[in-house]
Write a protein that holds these residues in place. Sequence first.
Motif, PDB file in Angstrom:
ATOM      1  N   ALA A   1       0.848  -1.184   0.000  1.00 40.62           N
ATOM      2  CA  ALA A   1       0.000   0.000   0.000  1.00 40.62           C
ATOM      3  C   ALA A   1       0.887   1.238   0.000  1.00 40.62           C
ATOM      4  O   ALA A   1       1.863   1.321   0.740  1.00 40.62           O
ATOM      5  N   GLY A   2       0.548   2.188  -0.866  1.00 41.50           N
ATOM      6  CA  GLY A   2       1.332   3.409  -0.960  1.00 41.50           C
ATOM      7  C   GLY A   2       2.392   3.394  -2.038  1.00 41.50           C
ATOM      8  O   GLY A   2       3.073   4.397  -2.246  1.00 41.50           O
ATOM      9  N   ASP A   3       2.536   2.277  -2.762  1.00 41.71           N
ATOM     10  CA  ASP A   3       3.540   2.199  -3.819  1.00 41.71           C
ATOM     11  C   ASP A   3       3.045   2.859  -5.108  1.00 41.71           C
ATOM     12  O   ASP A   3       1.875   2.728  -5.478  1.00 41.71           O
ATOM     13  N   HIS A   4       3.961   3.550  -5.782  1.00 47.39           N
ATOM     14  CA  HIS A   4       3.702   4.118  -7.103  1.00 47.39           C
ATOM     15  C   HIS A   4       4.680   3.448  -8.060  1.00 47.39           C
ATOM     16  O   HIS A   4       5.889   3.694  -8.010  1.00 47.39           O
ATOM     17  N   CYS A   5       4.162   2.576  -8.927  1.00 41.07           N
ATOM     18  CA  CYS A   5       5.006   1.641  -9.675  1.00 41.07           C
ATOM     19  C   CYS A   5       4.954   1.868 -11.177  1.00 41.07           C
ATOM     20  O   CYS A   5       3.883   2.150 -11.740  1.00 41.07           O
ATOM     21  N   PHE A   6       6.095   1.695 -11.798  1.00 48.39           N
ATOM     22  CA  PHE A   6       6.215   1.625 -13.257  1.00 48.39           C
ATOM     23  C   PHE A   6       6.375   0.166 -13.656  1.00 48.39           C
ATOM     24  O   PHE A   6       7.113  -0.583 -13.004  1.00 48.39           O
ATOM     25  N   VAL A   7       5.695  -0.239 -14.727  1.00 54.16           N
ATOM     26  CA  VAL A   7       5.995  -1.533 -15.342  1.00 54.16           C
ATOM     27  C   VAL A   7       5.943  -1.355 -16.854  1.00 54.16           C
ATOM     28  O   VAL A   7       5.052  -0.688 -17.385  1.00 54.16           O
ATOM     29  N   GLY A   8       6.931  -1.910 -17.527  1.00 56.02           N
ATOM     30  CA  GLY A   8       6.916  -1.944 -18.983  1.00 56.02           C
ATOM     31  C   GLY A   8       6.673  -3.367 -19.435  1.00 56.02           C
ATOM     32  O   GLY A   8       7.216  -4.305 -18.857  1.00 56.02           O
ATOM     33  N   TYR A   9       5.840  -3.541 -20.452  1.00 51.78           N
ATOM     34  CA  TYR A   9       5.577  -4.903 -20.920  1.00 51.78           C
ATOM     35  C   TYR A   9       5.775  -4.989 -22.425  1.00 51.78           C
ATOM     36  O   TYR A   9       5.597  -4.019 -23.156  1.00 51.78           O
ATOM     37  N   ASP A  10       6.188  -6.189 -22.858  1.00 51.32           N
ATOM     38  CA  ASP A  10       6.502  -6.436 -24.263  1.00 51.32           C
ATOM     39  C   ASP A  10       5.426  -7.208 -24.998  1.00 51.32           C
ATOM     40  O   ASP A  10       5.424  -7.255 -26.233  1.00 51.32           O
ATOM     41  N   ASP A  11       4.525  -7.856 -24.251  1.00 51.50           N
ATOM     42  CA  ASP A  11       3.479  -8.654 -24.880  1.00 51.50           C
ATOM     43  C   ASP A  11       2.240  -8.629 -24.000  1.00 51.50           C
ATOM     44  O   ASP A  11       2.315  -8.345 -22.796  1.00 51.50           O
ATOM     45  N   ASP A  12       1.097  -8.933 -24.579  1.00 51.74           N
ATOM     46  CA  ASP A  12      -0.171  -8.809 -23.870  1.00 51.74           C
ATOM     47  C   ASP A  12      -0.287  -9.787 -22.702  1.00 51.74           C
ATOM     48  O   ASP A  12      -0.866  -9.462 -21.660  1.00 51.74           O
ATOM     49  N   GLU A  13       0.245 -10.994 -22.849  1.00 47.24           N
ATOM     50  CA  GLU A  13       0.084 -11.990 -21.798  1.00 47.24           C
ATOM     51  C   GLU A  13       0.796 -11.582 -20.510  1.00 47.24           C
ATOM     52  O   GLU A  13       0.269 -11.765 -19.414  1.00 47.24           O
ATOM     53  N   SER A  14       2.002 -11.049 -20.626  1.00 46.86           N
ATOM     54  CA  SER A  14       2.697 -10.613 -19.415  1.00 46.86           C
ATOM     55  C   SER A  14       1.949  -9.455 -18.770  1.00 46.86           C
ATOM     56  O   SER A  14       1.883  -9.353 -17.536  1.00 46.86           O
ATOM     57  N   ASN A  15       1.349  -8.601 -19.562  1.00 41.10           N
ATOM     58  CA  ASN A  15       0.548  -7.507 -19.012  1.00 41.10           C
ATOM     59  C   ASN A  15      -0.652  -8.041 -18.241  1.00 41.10           C
ATOM     60  O   ASN A  15      -0.951  -7.596 -17.123  1.00 41.10           O
ATOM     61  N   TRP A  16      -1.347  -9.027 -18.826  1.00 43.83           N
ATOM     62  CA  TRP A  16      -2.489  -9.620 -18.134  1.00 43.83           C
ATOM     63  C   TRP A  16      -2.059 -10.257 -16.811  1.00 43.83           C
ATOM     64  O   TRP A  16      -2.758 -10.140 -15.798  1.00 43.83           O
ATOM     65  N   ASP A  17      -0.939 -10.936 -16.798  1.00 51.82           N
ATOM     66  CA  ASP A  17      -0.485 -11.606 -15.576  1.00 51.82           C
ATOM     67  C   ASP A  17      -0.230 -10.612 -14.454  1.00 51.82           C
ATOM     68  O   ASP A  17      -0.622 -10.836 -13.301  1.00 51.82           O
ATOM     69  N   VAL A  18       0.441  -9.504 -14.764  1.00 56.11           N
ATOM     70  CA  VAL A  18       0.714  -8.500 -13.735  1.00 56.11           C
ATOM     71  C   VAL A  18      -0.576  -7.832 -13.280  1.00 56.11           C
ATOM     72  O   VAL A  18      -0.802  -7.627 -12.080  1.00 56.11           O
ATOM     73  N   LEU A  19      -1.449  -7.518 -14.233  1.00 54.43           N
ATOM     74  CA  LEU A  19      -2.722  -6.871 -13.891  1.00 54.43           C
ATOM     75  C   LEU A  19      -3.548  -7.738 -12.950  1.00 54.43           C
ATOM     76  O   LEU A  19      -4.036  -7.266 -11.904  1.00 54.43           O
ATOM     77  N   THR A  20      -3.748  -9.004 -13.302  1.00 51.76           N
ATOM     78  CA  THR A  20      -4.614  -9.859 -12.479  1.00 51.76           C
ATOM     79  C   THR A  20      -3.993 -10.134 -11.114  1.00 51.76           C
ATOM     80  O   THR A  20      -4.702 -10.172 -10.103  1.00 51.76           O
ATOM     81  N   THR A  21      -2.673 -10.301 -11.053  1.00 51.98           N
ATOM     82  CA  THR A  21      -2.023 -10.522  -9.763  1.00 51.98           C
ATOM     83  C   THR A  21      -2.184  -9.306  -8.871  1.00 51.98           C
ATOM     84  O   THR A  21      -2.504  -9.420  -7.674  1.00 51.98           O
ATOM     85  N   PHE A  22      -1.966  -8.122  -9.424  1.00 53.67           N
ATOM     86  CA  PHE A  22      -2.115  -6.886  -8.657  1.00 53.67           C
ATOM     87  C   PHE A  22      -3.547  -6.711  -8.165  1.00 53.67           C
ATOM     88  O   PHE A  22      -3.790  -6.339  -7.016  1.00 53.67           O
ATOM     89  N   ALA A  23      -4.508  -7.004  -9.049  1.00 48.81           N
ATOM     90  CA  ALA A  23      -5.915  -6.848  -8.678  1.00 48.81           C
ATOM     91  C   ALA A  23      -6.307  -7.797  -7.553  1.00 48.81           C
ATOM     92  O   ALA A  23      -6.884  -7.385  -6.539  1.00 48.81           O
ATOM     93  N   TRP A  24      -6.009  -9.070  -7.704  1.00 52.41           N
ATOM     94  CA  TRP A  24      -6.426 -10.043  -6.696  1.00 52.41           C
ATOM     95  C   TRP A  24      -5.681  -9.880  -5.380  1.00 52.41           C
ATOM     96  O   TRP A  24      -6.249 -10.132  -4.308  1.00 52.41           O
ATOM     97  N   THR A  25      -4.446  -9.405  -5.427  1.00 48.90           N
ATOM     98  CA  THR A  25      -3.735  -9.114  -4.180  1.00 48.90           C
ATOM     99  C   THR A  25      -4.430  -7.994  -3.430  1.00 48.90           C
ATOM    100  O   THR A  25      -4.617  -8.063  -2.203  1.00 48.90           O
ATOM    101  N   GLY A  26      -4.830  -6.953  -4.130  1.00 48.87           N
ATOM    102  CA  GLY A  26      -5.552  -5.852  -3.487  1.00 48.87           C
ATOM    103  C   GLY A  26      -6.886  -6.287  -2.910  1.00 48.87           C
ATOM    104  O   GLY A  26      -7.252  -5.902  -1.793  1.00 48.87           O
ATOM    105  N   LEU A  27      -7.627  -7.091  -3.657  1.00 50.16           N
ATOM    106  CA  LEU A  27      -8.913  -7.578  -3.158  1.00 50.16           C
ATOM    107  C   LEU A  27      -8.724  -8.402  -1.891  1.00 50.16           C
ATOM    108  O   LEU A  27      -9.490  -8.277  -0.932  1.00 50.16           O
ATOM    109  N   ALA A  28      -7.700  -9.246  -1.870  1.00 47.11           N
ATOM    110  CA  ALA A  28      -7.445 -10.084  -0.700  1.00 47.11           C
ATOM    111  C   ALA A  28      -7.062  -9.254   0.513  1.00 47.11           C
ATOM    112  O   ALA A  28      -7.300  -9.661   1.662  1.00 47.11           O
ATOM    113  N   ARG A  29      -6.486  -8.082   0.285  1.00 44.76           N
ATOM    114  CA  ARG A  29      -6.074  -7.209   1.386  1.00 44.76           C
ATOM    115  C   ARG A  29      -7.178  -6.256   1.825  1.00 44.76           C
ATOM    116  O   ARG A  29      -6.957  -5.387   2.652  1.00 44.76           O
ATOM    117  N   GLY A  30      -8.347  -6.377   1.234  1.00 42.97           N
ATOM    118  CA  GLY A  30      -9.463  -5.526   1.620  1.00 42.97           C
ATOM    119  C   GLY A  30      -9.441  -4.151   1.003  1.00 42.97           C
ATOM    120  O   GLY A  30     -10.105  -3.228   1.497  1.00 42.97           O
TER     121      GLY A  30
END
Length: 295
Positions: A19-48
């Motif tokens: 919480a409180g992080d401001h992050c940059f991520v660069g991606y080269d293909d759509d699948e890696s982007n989806w993986d980071v997006l879904t992991t970030f989303a579900w981690t936040g949901l699990a943390r309330g």
Amino acid sequence: MPVWDEVHPATISVQRTRAGDHCFVGYDDDESNWDVLTTFAWTGLARGEKVMLFAAPRVSDDELWSRLEADSPSMAGVRACGQLVLTSMRALLRPDRGFTAERQWQRIREETARARRQGYTGLRTYIDMHWVADLDADLDTMAHRESHAEHLFADGSYSEICAYDRRRFDDDILARMCRAHPVNLLSRLGELRAVHGDTSLRLIGEADLATGEQFCAAVRGALARTAHSRELVVDLTQLSFLSARCADDLLRLVGAAEEHDRVDVRCEPGQLRVLRALGEPGPDRLVLTGTGTRC
């Protein structure tokens, strides 16, 4: 690997965002982007936390929901209660039609306050930067926004990933935007990054079967490089996963490093338990340091 990723002083895996992080991520293909997006989303949901996703304008809500539902059967619940929101930069900025940093900051502060009123621990957003072209935003204005947004994150209630498609932004812009963020993320799940210092080795990401050879090569290289100084610090604390096999390989390599007087392995409590369970070679050579205390 892009130069700006190699030199950023605060590179972590998405699993280690806080919480409180401001992050940059660069991606080269759509699948890696989806993986980071879904992991970030579900981690936040699990943390309330409340989660808002700003996907690339070309991505439909149906496709995004489908990607998220593939990772969890509980999607219906968070979707119904409003904990997870799919939106766009155009929608966030309304009624304004153009982008200004001030308007975006205002709206993010409002959404963060709303999330807290709704009982969530905070707000996190994943913002795909394809919106910049969609709104014909000025890149200098965007760079100013990225490098002057620290007030949004000061109290730890808001966190954000800004995702840049390397196929759509040139290298100078990517380097500039990466430097503007306090945190840089590994571009994909399952990646291992080795950062070498004069007498240190820092490992970031995942050390497992897929990256085991890379893990061993990094340790061997660090031991060879520091043979003259006879000491090495191996920092495991930024690994999101350390397999027993990689832990055993580390102990084996340290055990064979007769040219070293001391190898200090810094680790988190779970890593420390694994290393201790496997045994310590060379009691006068290996030092395990966990949670700030010599062990």
